[in-house]
Write a protein that holds these residues in place. Structure first.
Motif, PDB file in Angstrom:
ATOM      1  N   GLU A 105      -6.927   6.086   8.002  1.00 35.56           N
ATOM      2  CA  GLU A 105      -8.223   5.131   7.622  1.00 35.56           C
ATOM      3  C   GLU A 105      -7.918   4.953   5.860  1.00 35.56           C
ATOM      4  O   GLU A 105      -8.952   3.897   5.256  1.00 35.56           O
ATOM      5  CB  GLU A 105      -9.188   6.556   7.229  1.00 35.56           C
ATOM      6  N   ALA A 106      -7.630   5.687   4.726  1.00 35.65           N
ATOM      7  CA  ALA A 106      -7.670   6.224   3.373  1.00 35.65           C
ATOM      8  C   ALA A 106      -6.736   5.060   3.599  1.00 35.65           C
ATOM      9  O   ALA A 106      -7.120   3.823   2.935  1.00 35.65           O
ATOM     10  CB  ALA A 106      -6.589   7.219   3.268  1.00 35.65           C
ATOM     11  N   LYS A 107      -5.738   4.545   4.049  1.00 30.46           N
ATOM     12  CA  LYS A 107      -4.174   3.246   4.162  1.00 30.46           C
ATOM     13  C   LYS A 107      -4.694   2.107   4.000  1.00 30.46           C
ATOM     14  O   LYS A 107      -5.293   1.142   3.149  1.00 30.46           O
ATOM     15  CB  LYS A 107      -3.167   3.734   4.549  1.00 30.46           C
ATOM     16  N   ARG A 108      -6.193   2.298   5.027  1.00 35.31           N
ATOM     17  CA  ARG A 108      -6.561   1.078   5.911  1.00 35.31           C
ATOM     18  C   ARG A 108      -7.836   0.697   4.624  1.00 35.31           C
ATOM     19  O   ARG A 108      -7.586  -0.460   4.107  1.00 35.31           O
ATOM     20  CB  ARG A 108      -7.276   1.158   7.346  1.00 35.31           C
ATOM     21  N   CYS A 109      -8.032   1.181   4.007  1.00 35.30           N
ATOM     22  CA  CYS A 109      -9.875   0.986   2.999  1.00 35.30           C
ATOM     23  C   CYS A 109      -8.080   0.214   1.521  1.00 35.30           C
ATOM     24  O   CYS A 109      -9.016  -0.257   1.102  1.00 35.30           O
ATOM     25  CB  CYS A 109      -9.980   1.906   2.054  1.00 35.30           C
ATOM     26  N   LEU A 110      -7.466   1.201   1.191  1.00 36.18           N
ATOM     27  CA  LEU A 110      -6.093   1.086   0.450  1.00 36.18           C
ATOM     28  C   LEU A 110      -5.766  -0.661   1.106  1.00 36.18           C
ATOM     29  O   LEU A 110      -5.612  -1.629  -0.710  1.00 36.18           O
ATOM     30  CB  LEU A 110      -5.626   1.684   0.325  1.00 36.18           C
ATOM     31  N   LYS A 111      -5.387  -1.149   1.621  1.00 34.56           N
ATOM     32  CA  LYS A 111      -5.033  -2.542   2.212  1.00 34.56           C
ATOM     33  C   LYS A 111      -5.983  -3.462   1.938  1.00 34.56           C
ATOM     34  O   LYS A 111      -5.976  -4.709   1.343  1.00 34.56           O
ATOM     35  CB  LYS A 111      -4.314  -2.711   3.434  1.00 34.56           C
ATOM     36  N   ARG A 112      -7.434  -2.691   2.546  1.00 31.92           N
ATOM     37  CA  ARG A 112      -8.581  -3.737   2.343  1.00 31.92           C
ATOM     38  C   ARG A 112      -8.712  -4.287   0.862  1.00 31.92           C
ATOM     39  O   ARG A 112      -9.280  -5.462  -0.053  1.00 31.92           O
ATOM     40  CB  ARG A 112      -9.280  -3.275   3.371  1.00 31.92           C
TER      41      ARG A 112
ATOM     42  N   ALA B  70       0.815  -0.978   0.280  1.00 31.44           N
ATOM     43  CA  ALA B  70       0.292  -0.217  -0.120  1.00 31.44           C
ATOM     44  C   ALA B  70       1.241   1.354   0.100  1.00 31.44           C
ATOM     45  O   ALA B  70       0.551   2.018  -0.770  1.00 31.44           O
ATOM     46  CB  ALA B  70      -0.781   0.030   0.993  1.00 31.44           C
ATOM     47  N   VAL B  71       1.873   1.463   0.665  1.00 31.33           N
ATOM     48  CA  VAL B  71       2.601   2.589   0.997  1.00 31.33           C
ATOM     49  C   VAL B  71       3.338   2.862  -0.501  1.00 31.33           C
ATOM     50  O   VAL B  71       3.379   3.942  -1.308  1.00 31.33           O
ATOM     51  CB  VAL B  71       3.593   2.381   1.651  1.00 31.33           C
ATOM     52  N   VAL B  72       3.974   1.430  -1.090  1.00 23.66           N
ATOM     53  CA  VAL B  72       4.599   2.080  -1.907  1.00 23.66           C
ATOM     54  C   VAL B  72       3.203   2.424  -3.079  1.00 23.66           C
ATOM     55  O   VAL B  72       3.956   2.931  -4.450  1.00 23.66           O
ATOM     56  CB  VAL B  72       5.494   0.516  -2.777  1.00 23.66           C
ATOM     57  N   GLN B  73       2.500   1.361  -2.988  1.00 26.22           N
ATOM     58  CA  GLN B  73       1.143   2.420  -4.909  1.00 26.22           C
ATOM     59  C   GLN B  73       1.190   3.794  -4.073  1.00 26.22           C
ATOM     60  O   GLN B  73       0.792   3.988  -5.298  1.00 26.22           O
ATOM     61  CB  GLN B  73       0.308   1.155  -4.614  1.00 26.22           C
ATOM     62  N   ILE B  74       1.205   3.683  -3.154  1.00 30.96           N
ATOM     63  CA  ILE B  74       0.112   5.325  -2.479  1.00 30.96           C
ATOM     64  C   ILE B  74       1.460   6.205  -3.308  1.00 30.96           C
ATOM     65  O   ILE B  74       1.478   7.215  -4.126  1.00 30.96           O
ATOM     66  CB  ILE B  74       0.519   5.228  -0.776  1.00 30.96           C
TER      67      ILE B  74
ATOM     68  N   SER C 206      -0.615   5.678 -10.593  1.00 28.89           N
ATOM     69  CA  SER C 206      -1.125   4.532 -10.035  1.00 28.89           C
ATOM     70  C   SER C 206      -2.428   4.781  -9.791  1.00 28.89           C
ATOM     71  O   SER C 206      -2.953   5.929  -8.890  1.00 28.89           O
ATOM     72  CB  SER C 206      -0.992   3.725  -9.619  1.00 28.89           C
ATOM     73  N   PRO C 207      -3.334   3.834 -10.649  1.00 32.21           N
ATOM     74  CA  PRO C 207      -4.891   3.905  -9.437  1.00 32.21           C
ATOM     75  C   PRO C 207      -5.077   3.934  -8.072  1.00 32.21           C
ATOM     76  O   PRO C 207      -6.005   4.460  -7.389  1.00 32.21           O
ATOM     77  CB  PRO C 207      -5.929   2.277 -10.361  1.00 32.21           C
ATOM     78  N   GLU C 208      -3.807   3.288  -7.876  1.00 29.29           N
ATOM     79  CA  GLU C 208      -4.495   2.865  -6.286  1.00 29.29           C
ATOM     80  C   GLU C 208      -3.415   4.233  -5.734  1.00 29.29           C
ATOM     81  O   GLU C 208      -4.575   4.576  -4.486  1.00 29.29           O
ATOM     82  CB  GLU C 208      -3.086   1.821  -5.029  1.00 29.29           C
ATOM     83  N   HIS C 209      -2.971   5.254  -6.339  1.00 28.03           N
ATOM     84  CA  HIS C 209      -2.639   6.502  -5.442  1.00 28.03           C
ATOM     85  C   HIS C 209      -4.213   7.418  -5.458  1.00 28.03           C
ATOM     86  O   HIS C 209      -4.534   7.417  -4.581  1.00 28.03           O
ATOM     87  CB  HIS C 209      -1.539   7.142  -6.490  1.00 28.03           C
ATOM     88  N   ALA C 210      -4.219   7.141  -6.772  1.00 28.04           N
ATOM     89  CA  ALA C 210      -5.586   8.056  -6.864  1.00 28.04           C
ATOM     90  C   ALA C 210      -7.131   7.279  -6.240  1.00 28.04           C
ATOM     91  O   ALA C 210      -7.586   8.302  -5.434  1.00 28.04           O
ATOM     92  CB  ALA C 210      -6.409   7.622  -8.163  1.00 28.04           C
TER      93      ALA C 210
ATOM     94  N   ARG D 169      -8.978  10.065  -3.185  1.00 29.69           N
ATOM     95  CA  ARG D 169     -10.078  10.257  -3.691  1.00 29.69           C
ATOM     96  C   ARG D 169     -10.597   9.946  -2.033  1.00 29.69           C
ATOM     97  O   ARG D 169     -11.732   9.959  -1.697  1.00 29.69           O
ATOM     98  CB  ARG D 169     -10.861   9.065  -4.213  1.00 29.69           C
ATOM     99  N   LYS D 170     -10.148   8.679  -0.982  1.00 21.61           N
ATOM    100  CA  LYS D 170     -10.306   8.186   0.118  1.00 21.61           C
ATOM    101  C   LYS D 170     -10.234   9.916   0.944  1.00 21.61           C
ATOM    102  O   LYS D 170     -11.040   9.876   1.952  1.00 21.61           O
ATOM    103  CB  LYS D 170      -9.829   7.214   0.789  1.00 21.61           C
ATOM    104  N   VAL D 171      -8.845  10.244   0.853  1.00 18.26           N
ATOM    105  CA  VAL D 171      -8.402  11.853   2.100  1.00 18.26           C
ATOM    106  C   VAL D 171      -9.318  12.430   1.346  1.00 18.26           C
ATOM    107  O   VAL D 171      -9.872  13.938   2.346  1.00 18.26           O
ATOM    108  CB  VAL D 171      -7.295  12.064   1.707  1.00 18.26           C
TER     109      VAL D 171
END
Length: 166
Positions: free
Chosen positions: A135-142, A108-112, A117-121, A125-127
């Protein structure tokens, strides 16, 4: 005194170089093992040979999890609701395999950090929706747990297909 410092520095540099070579050799060996497992995990941005090998070794067969939610629960990325008086929050589950959660966190950290990347977007978006960085990182990890499960399941099915057997 100066000769002693230079000698120690030279020894430390030599030791660091030797360890770098050993790390590179280990990564190359893990890449070979992941390739031998016929895994496509390394095609996912942020997943290199070390993380792919850790996922394969810790998870085993992805088909043992009936759903992506069961896999997320096992990896500790399924959110758990914490309710207190009028406020309800979510946190990461502390159950399951606690060594998989840091693997997904690293991905997740690498993709952020990958701005195109779509994961960064997704994270941004969550932020912008008002979630905190955590919380946004938690959503991305899920979300990553779902993706990893699907990739591992597809790899497993491809390996079991009649066309894959010689």
């Amino acid at each position: 005194m100066e000769k002693v410092r230079k000698g120690l520095a030279r020894d430390l540099v030599a030791e660091v170089r030797a360890l770098d070579k050993q790390l590179a050799a280990n990564a190359a060996h893990l890449e070979e093992l992941v390739a031998a497992a016929d895994s496509t995990l390394m095609q996912t941005p942020g997943i290199g040979p070390v993380l792919a090998a850790r996922l394969i070794a810790r998870v085993g067969r992805a088909s043992r999890f009936p759903t992506a939610a069961a896999f997320a629960n096992y990896t500790g990325t399924a959110p758990v609701e914490i309710a207190s008086t009028d406020k309800s929050r979510h946190r990461i589950s502390r159950s399951g395999d606690r060594q998989l959660n840091p693997v997904l966190h690293t991905i997740a950290v690498v993709q952020i950090r990958m701005p195109n990347s779509p994961e960064h977007a997704y994270y941004q978006r969550k932020v912008s929706e008002g979630k905190t960085s955590k919380e946004a990182k938690r959503c991305l990890k899920r979300r990553l747990a779902d993706h990893v499960w699907k990739v591992m399941l597809a790899d497993e099915r491809r390996a079991q297909s009649p066309a894959a057997t010689p």
